[in-house]
Design a protein around this motif. Structure first.
Motif, PDB file in Angstrom:
ATOM      1  N   ASN A 137       0.814  -1.227   0.000  1.00  0.00           N
ATOM      2  CA  ASN A 137       0.000   0.000   0.000  1.00  0.00           C
ATOM      3  C   ASN A 137       0.844   1.273   0.000  1.00  0.00           C
ATOM      4  O   ASN A 137       0.307   2.378  -0.050  1.00  0.00           O
ATOM      5  N   GLN A 138       2.155   1.121   0.067  1.00  0.00           N
ATOM      6  CA  GLN A 138       3.057   2.269  -0.025  1.00  0.00           C
ATOM      7  C   GLN A 138       3.649   2.418  -1.427  1.00  0.00           C
ATOM      8  O   GLN A 138       4.522   3.254  -1.639  1.00  0.00           O
ATOM      9  N   LEU A 139       3.167   1.606  -2.361  1.00  0.00           N
ATOM     10  CA  LEU A 139       3.686   1.610  -3.722  1.00  0.00           C
ATOM     11  C   LEU A 139       2.668   2.204  -4.686  1.00  0.00           C
ATOM     12  O   LEU A 139       1.453   2.093  -4.475  1.00  0.00           O
ATOM     13  N   SER A 140       3.154   2.794  -5.769  1.00  0.00           N
ATOM     14  CA  SER A 140       2.278   3.247  -6.844  1.00  0.00           C
ATOM     15  C   SER A 140       1.806   2.037  -7.651  1.00  0.00           C
ATOM     16  O   SER A 140       2.321   0.920  -7.496  1.00  0.00           O
ATOM     17  N   GLY A 141       0.848   2.283  -8.532  1.00  0.00           N
ATOM     18  CA  GLY A 141       0.349   1.183  -9.369  1.00  0.00           C
ATOM     19  C   GLY A 141       1.437   0.584 -10.232  1.00  0.00           C
ATOM     20  O   GLY A 141       1.529  -0.640 -10.390  1.00  0.00           O
ATOM     21  N   GLN A 143       4.663   0.548  -9.578  1.00  0.00           N
ATOM     22  CA  GLN A 143       5.588  -0.208  -8.731  1.00  0.00           C
ATOM     23  C   GLN A 143       4.992  -1.547  -8.328  1.00  0.00           C
ATOM     24  O   GLN A 143       5.699  -2.562  -8.283  1.00  0.00           O
ATOM     25  N   GLN A 144       3.701  -1.581  -8.039  1.00  0.00           N
ATOM     26  CA  GLN A 144       3.047  -2.856  -7.721  1.00  0.00           C
ATOM     27  C   GLN A 144       3.119  -3.810  -8.907  1.00  0.00           C
ATOM     28  O   GLN A 144       3.340  -5.020  -8.730  1.00  0.00           O
ATOM     29  N   LEU A 169      -3.676   0.469 -14.999  1.00  0.00           N
ATOM     30  CA  LEU A 169      -2.826   1.651 -14.913  1.00  0.00           C
ATOM     31  C   LEU A 169      -3.380   2.783 -15.777  1.00  0.00           C
ATOM     32  O   LEU A 169      -4.101   2.536 -16.745  1.00  0.00           O
ATOM     33  N   LEU A 173       1.266   5.860 -17.552  1.00  0.00           N
ATOM     34  CA  LEU A 173       2.015   4.804 -16.878  1.00  0.00           C
ATOM     35  C   LEU A 173       1.962   3.506 -17.685  1.00  0.00           C
ATOM     36  O   LEU A 173       2.937   2.744 -17.726  1.00  0.00           O
TER      37      LEU A 173
END
Length: 361
Positions: A137-141, A143-144, A169, A173
């Motif tokens: 939940n600390q990552l962007s889409g 990065q996930q 996305l 992105l």
């Protein structure tokens, strides 16, 4: 060939228990080692079912699937030496980045030093070094999505399977991740099968595109072949945009066919299917294959038309021009033009004949 599908059929029981639904109907496909092949088609065409059959999440009703010479029809997913990246990423929310990526190696009870080494290498490959302790939940889409890709790649599979991995996305992105996936796939030389309904994704990523419609393959070819030489009207219409113009064959020449269309005579490259003089055919005309000129300077080389719609999109101007009772879509890419042709203006059109393609009507 490395991955082969031979006359694959998959049927499901219809709702209510009466009859069957054929999701995949006689699909045959051969993929070379190291290729990235895209299964492309509209929703419900059978492309994801085909991918699930390759992965082992479904089993074929008929036909064979071979990987590196071995029939894998009856093997469960974990014994097929394949990894899959899902549309939803399927990242474990209670594990950090390192733990997510290392999950498969931990299941295999690999030595701790090996796990650290392989995780570090794959995180560097997907450009996530330094984020090992981040929670999902600390990552962007984006990065996930990289975490999901790293988790699949760390298992060093023979085949990488991807089911619309970029659909969640945003547009910018998605474009960036397309380039990243292609870079990683080429660097590793890993055989990959990618499912999408996005034509641009397929054109950008693929060595070969497999266009599927209603459970059957319509055409297999490189992006250039699929776009420039569609074999069916469905392929021409689904890949990019196209005008379909009724035409009549006048004569055949060496490597060319002469047509009567839009009130003029056109000489276009000869199609693979031989047509007879007098036969009705369909001419595929892409919007960018039409040139537009002002009425004031046009001459007998140009087809007369009337502008019915104009839309300025910055890098291009889109027009709909009425010619002989039908409307043609065309794109003008001249950045020097300050004004657009207004609706109702008479204009001249010229078709780039060497770029046109003929289909049976």
């Amino acid at each position: 060939m490395y991955l082969i599908l031979e006359e694959i059929v998959k049927t499901f029981g219809a709702r209510g228990g009466v009859g069957e639904v054929t999701a995949v109907n006689g699909v045959s496909l051969s993929i070379e080692r190291g290729q990235l092949v895209t299964l492309l088609g509209p929703s419900g065409c059978g492309k994801t079912t085909t991918l699930r059959l390759i992965a082992g999440f479904e089993f074929p009703t008929a036909g064979r699937i071979l990987l590196d010479g071995q029939v894998v029809n009856d093997l469960p997913p974990h014994r097929r030496d394949m990894s899959m990246v899902f549309q939803s990423y399927a990242i474990f929310p209670h594990l950090n980045v390192f733990e997510n990526v290392a999950y498969g190696l931990n299941v295999q009870k690999r030595p701790r030093d090996e796990i650290k080494r392989r995780v570090a290498r794959v995180l560097e490959l997907v450009e996530l070094t330094g984020l090992e302790k981040r929670a999902p939940n600390q990552l962007s889409g984006g990065q996930q999505q990289r975490v999901a890709l790293a988790r699949a790649l760390i298992m060093e599979p023979k085949v990488l399977l991807m089911d619309e991995p970029l659909s969640n996305l945003d547009a910018k992105l998605r474009e960036q991740m397309r380039g990243e996936i292609r870079r990683i796939q080429r660097r590793l030389g890993i055989t990959s099968v990618y499912v999408t309904h996005d034509q641009i994704e397929a054109m950008t990523l693929s060595d070969q595109i497999v266009v599927i419609n209603q459970g059957k393959i319509e055409q297999i070819g490189s992006p250039v072949e699929i776009y420039r030489r569609p074999q069916t009207r469905f392929v021409a219409d689904f890949i990019g945009r196209a005008n379909f113009v009724e035409a009549t064959v006048r004569e055949r020449r060496a490597g060319q066919v002469v047509l009567d269309a839009l009130g003029t005579t056109l000489t276009v490259p000869a199609p693979t299917v031989p047509f007879r003089p007098g036969e009705a055919v369909t001419l595929v005309v892409r919007p960018e294959m039409i040139e537009l000129v002002d009425n004031a300077i046009r001459n007998t080389q140009y087809i007369p038309g009337v502008v019915r719609r104009a839309a300025y999109l910055g890098n291009v101007i889109e027009y709909e021009v009425e010619v002989g009772g039908m409307r043609l879509s065309l794109i003008e890419r001249d950045p020097r033009r300050a004004d657009i042709h207004p609706e109702g203006q008479e204009v001249g059109l010229r078709l780039l004949e060497d770029c046109l393609y003929v289909l049976p009507q």
